[in-house]
Design an enzyme around this catalytic site. Structure first.
Site, PDB file in Angstrom:
ATOM      1  N   GLU A   1    -114.693  38.605 -23.850  1.00 19.93           N
ATOM      2  CA  GLU A   1    -115.570  37.434 -23.911  1.00 19.93           C
ATOM      3  C   GLU A   1    -117.043  37.813 -23.778  1.00 19.93           C
ATOM      4  O   GLU A   1    -117.794  37.182 -23.029  1.00 19.93           O
ATOM      5  CB  GLU A   1    -115.156  36.406 -22.845  1.00 19.93           C
ATOM      6  CG  GLU A   1    -113.738  35.906 -23.039  1.00 19.93           C
ATOM      7  CD  GLU A   1    -113.342  34.757 -22.122  1.00 19.93           C
ATOM      8  OE1 GLU A   1    -113.811  34.711 -20.979  1.00 19.93           O
ATOM      9  OE2 GLU A   1    -112.551  33.905 -22.570  1.00 19.93           O
TER      10      GLU A   1
ATOM     11  N   ASP B   1    -103.820  32.360 -21.998  1.00 16.72           N
ATOM     12  CA  ASP B   1    -104.824  32.073 -20.980  1.00 16.72           C
ATOM     13  C   ASP B   1    -104.460  30.912 -20.061  1.00 16.72           C
ATOM     14  O   ASP B   1    -105.000  29.819 -20.218  1.00 16.72           O
ATOM     15  CB  ASP B   1    -106.167  31.778 -21.671  1.00 16.72           C
ATOM     16  CG  ASP B   1    -107.317  31.705 -20.688  1.00 16.72           C
ATOM     17  OD1 ASP B   1    -107.102  31.987 -19.506  1.00 16.72           O
ATOM     18  OD2 ASP B   1    -108.439  31.375 -21.128  1.00 16.72           O
TER      19      ASP B   1
ATOM     20  N   GLU C   1    -107.954  24.998 -14.092  1.00 14.39           N
ATOM     21  CA  GLU C   1    -108.797  24.943 -15.285  1.00 14.39           C
ATOM     22  C   GLU C   1    -108.125  24.195 -16.433  1.00 14.39           C
ATOM     23  O   GLU C   1    -108.771  23.433 -17.145  1.00 14.39           O
ATOM     24  CB  GLU C   1    -109.133  26.370 -15.742  1.00 14.39           C
ATOM     25  CG  GLU C   1    -109.843  26.400 -17.086  1.00 14.39           C
ATOM     26  CD  GLU C   1    -110.201  27.802 -17.570  1.00 14.39           C
ATOM     27  OE1 GLU C   1    -109.835  28.792 -16.903  1.00 14.39           O
ATOM     28  OE2 GLU C   1    -110.848  27.898 -18.624  1.00 14.39           O
TER      29      GLU C   1
HETATM   30  O1  GCW Z   1    -109.664  31.162 -18.732  1.00 15.42           O
HETATM   31  C1  GCW Z   1    -110.815  31.742 -19.268  1.00 15.42           C
HETATM   32  C2  GCW Z   1    -111.919  30.916 -18.725  1.00 15.42           C
HETATM   33  C3  GCW Z   1    -113.178  31.686 -18.446  1.00 15.42           C
HETATM   34  C4  GCW Z   1    -112.820  32.910 -17.636  1.00 15.42           C
HETATM   35  C5  GCW Z   1    -111.888  33.777 -18.458  1.00 15.42           C
HETATM   36  C6  GCW Z   1    -111.419  35.000 -17.710  1.00 15.42           C
HETATM   37  C7  GCW Z   1    -114.033  33.972 -15.876  1.00 15.42           C
HETATM   38  O2  GCW Z   1    -112.160  29.848 -19.579  1.00 15.42           O
HETATM   39  O3  GCW Z   1    -114.033  30.827 -17.754  1.00 15.42           O
HETATM   40  O4  GCW Z   1    -113.956  33.622 -17.223  1.00 15.42           O
HETATM   41  O5  GCW Z   1    -110.740  33.047 -18.800  1.00 15.42           O
HETATM   42  O6  GCW Z   1    -110.359  34.933 -17.117  1.00 15.42           O
HETATM   43  O7  GCW Z   1    -112.099  36.013 -17.714  1.00 15.42           O
END
Ligand code: GCW
Length: 699
Positions: free
Chosen positions: A272, A345, A373
């Site tokens: 990311e 995720d 989340e």
């Molecule tokens: O789940 C996603 C999230 C990000 C997060 C990333 C990760 C900390 O949307 O906010 O960043 O994963 O786990 O690195």
């Protein structure tokens, strides 16, 4: 005179009444006892254990805390955190034994927990040893005190005031963790600012570490891979560069000077947009090993995350496996690879990540997300123990039947040097710590499962409910047992309810652009990363819906052991709860129930809403059994959850119906919203933390 007495008694009463604001978590036993307790060693940790027992143990018998040198306990390698509790009956002392002070503290909390559960009378014969050595919280907290994906206020760490001023909450945090066996914490976000390693911040980190230490909690930090450049001013952060390696060694030395028991680093690299070894043509192993070398002389470890995916790839779910498997066995022995429970995720339901069990020569640890989340933030009731157990109990088959995720990560199957498990914290400055009173159960459950993954979700829920609510009002035992039964049922069903009203049958990532709260299955932002768009995941069209990951599609199924690959590959044998994860399924496909896929989807969405409604009804019946403060708070949260469940159901069904062209079947409550309006609707999310009343239902 009379008046004076009543004023005085009023004052005395007021002093005793504690607000039911959730601040006491599950640690509510009155500290009014004067128990007889002693220990054969004196230290800050045993002092805590002694104080906890002295002030809370009402068992009548004296308690003896005894350090028993390791080796005398018999059996293989026992964790230093192991302990036993013994008592032969009412006339005997209660003896808590461990090789370490830490073990004694865990034993003390265990004894007090038994007392609160009404199980500490008479004989006691307890022997406990944790399944994982490192039971760690990951805080996604930033230096400015914002919390990424945090829904309970701002960060607990007041960096500005530290190190000079320390909030009493730091110790309360450490105590809560110790009481459930959590023994480690990563203080800052994996999207790490290089600043955290500056001298000024390390002094603040040291202040926290000093407070946590007596509770047996070690501090770790997330690091930014470019720190040598960003903080150290070096021209590169290339792991093969001598000056870079030196920089990390020196930095590690500096940290251990301040914090001799510092745990190590957590690293998110080349993920990311974060920097990593690949920026310099190096590999994950090169990067992890360089940092591991710097920590090694101090016995520190590296937790290297496998959460990686590149834009434009055909299947995001395959990438971590593809990127990490080639490095199996090529990491230093103080590196552990940290893998999210699922391959994408933290979605409400995912299959387990195929890396579990497949990496045979590298220790692997699971990362769960305690903060919600993707499960309604701190607004929805979603008790997560069932979700984590679903992952831990999944059979990878990698070393024959019974190679569950739990067993391939806890050292039962592979001789792992490091055994660890992580949970992304759901704590913040909210008075009740977690935003939703019932979300405290997830913090609690993570600790209990990290200690013993064989506990059932129900056992943990029952424990937590008892500790958290038993003394809330003046009730009879029968009343409490009714209350516990109802709340426990709500909690145990809640995660499945969320799956049903958000993403049943293996659907995933249907979230709105800009937040992970509400639905936008139609979302398609021109120019945005395709793998951040719901359509990438659901692939719905006039024919059907779902991501073909079978061998006719992306072949992600081949990343699993042959026995599973075969099962997942065939729509007839693929578990239906994951069918749209692995297959693109025609709308008229016959499901086991006899319904078509379309009908089944509608029923699932409908059922999700029905379930949440039933939670509200059940909670309404519990009013007289619980204090007004928490009753109202939870009732209001359930109201929001119903509103959102209906929103999810309507958005998904109305949108997918445009593609399926089929009617909503009889028996499913018809949508109340209008798709056009839902598409125009933009949720007013204030910093992602507080979703209050939205305009959703306003004309
Ligand atoms: O789940 C996603 C999230 C990000 C997060 C990333 C990760 C900390 O949307 O906010 O960043 O994963 O786990 O690195």
């Amino acid at each position: 005179m009379k008046k004076l007495i009543s004023i005085i008694s009023l004052i005395i009463c007021a002093g005793q009444i504690q607000a039911e604001d959730g601040s006491r978590l599950w640690l509510r036993a009155p500290a009014t006892a004067h128990a007889e307790v002693s220990c054969n060693k004196q230290s800050p940790t045993t002092d805590i254990a002694l104080k906890e027992i002295r002030t809370q143990w009402r068992g009548g018998t004296p308690v003896l805390l005894k350090i028993q040198p390791a080796g005398k306990s018999g059996g293989g390698r026992l964790s230093p955190d192991s302990y036993s509790i013994r008592c032969r009956g009412v006339d005997d002392v209660v003896t808590i034994e461990s090789a370490t002070e830490q073990g004694l503290l865990y034993g003390a909390y265990h004894l007090l927990r038994l007392q609160e559960m009404g199980q500490a009378d008479g004989q006691l014969q307890v022997v406990e040893s944790p399944r994982y050595d490192i039971r760690i919280l990951n805080h996604w907290d930033n230096p400015d005190r914002s919390v990424e994906r945090g829904y309970a206020g701002i960060s607990l760490w007041n960096w500005e005031e530290l190190p000079a001023t320390v909030s009493p909450r730091y110790e309360a945090y450490a105590r809560a963790n110790a009481s459930v066996g959590i023994n480690a914490t990563v203080l800052n976000n994996v999207n790490a600012s290089p600043q955290i390693l500056s001298a000024a911040y390390l002094a603040k980190v040291k202040a926290l570490a000093d407070i946590f230490r007596p509770y047996g909690i070690r501090v770790y930090l997330s690091i930014n891979f470019s720190s040598p450049t960003e903080l150290g001013g070096l021209p590169t952060s290339d792991p093969s560069d001598k000056a870079v390696r030196r920089w990390w060694k020196d930095k590690a030395g500096e940290i251990y000077e301040l914090i001799p028991d510092f745990g190590g680093f957590l690293v998110k690299a080349n993920s990311e947009g974060l920097p990593g070894p690949q920026d310099f043509g190096r590999t994950h192993a090169d990067g992890a090993n360089m940092i591991a070398d710097a920590l090694k002389p101090h016995k520190g470890i590296v937790m290297w995350r496998a959460f990686v995916y590149n834009p434009g790839d055909e299947d995001r779910a395959k990438q971590a496996y593809r990127e990490f498997m080639p490095f199996d066995g090529r990491f230093r022995d103080n590196v552990i690879v940290q893998v999210k429970n699922g391959p994408v995720d933290f979605q409400p339901r995912e299959p387990f990540s195929p890396l579990f069990g497949a990496m045979k020569k590298t220790p692997v640890m699971a990362e769960f997300q305690i903060t919600q989340e993707y499960l309604g933030f701190s607004n929805h009731l979603a008790y997560l123990a069932p979700m984590w157990k679903e992952c831990l109990d999944s059979d990878t088959y990698q070393q024959g039947e019974g190679s569950t995720v739990a067993r391939v990560t806890d050292g039962s199957i592979y001789p792992q040097k490091i055994k660890a498990i992580a949970g992304v914290a759901n704590t913040g400055t909210d008075v009740n710590w977690c935003g939703h009173h019932l979300a405290q159960a997830n913090w609690y459950a993570f600790g209990r499962l990290a200690w013993n993954h064989q506990l059932s979700s129900k056992e943990i829920a029952d424990e937590w409910i008892t500790l958290t609510f038993k003394d809330a009002t003046d009730r009879t035992a029968a009343d409490f047992s009714f209350f516990k039964g109802e709340l426990s049922r709500m909690m145990l069903e809640s995660r499945e309810a969320v799956v049903e009203y958000m993403m049943p049958l293996g659907l995933h990532h249907l979230f709105a652009w800009g937040h992970h709260y509400g639905p936008e299955p139609w979302c398609d932002i021109p120019g945005a990363r395709p793998d951040w768009m719901p359509g990438y995941y659901h692939k719905a069209d006039a024919e059907g819906i779902g991501f073909d990951r079978s061998r006719t599609g992306s072949n992600a199924t081949a990343q699993y052991h042959a026995r599973l690959a075969e099962r997942f590959d065939n729509p007839a044998t693929c578990p239906e709860e994951l069918i749209l994860w692995f297959h693109h399924v025609p709308w008229d496909h016959r499901m086991k129930s006899g319904n078509t896929l379309w009908e089944e989807l509608c029923h699932a969405y409908g059922r999700g809403v029905v379930r949440v409604n039933s939670f509200r009804t059940a909670w309404g019946r519990l009013e007289k059994y619980v204090d007004a403060e928490r009753f109202v708070h939870i009732r209001n949260k359930l109201k929001i959850q119903i509103r959102d469940a209906v929103w999810w159901r309507d958005a998904c069904l109305l949108y997918f119906q445009e593609l399926s062209g089929r009617p909503i079947p009889y028996g499913v409550e018809p949508p109340i919203h209008d798709l056009k309006r839902l598409k125009q609707f933009r949720l007013n999310i204030d910093n992602h933390t507080n979703v209050s009343e939205s305009e959703l239902f306003m004309k």
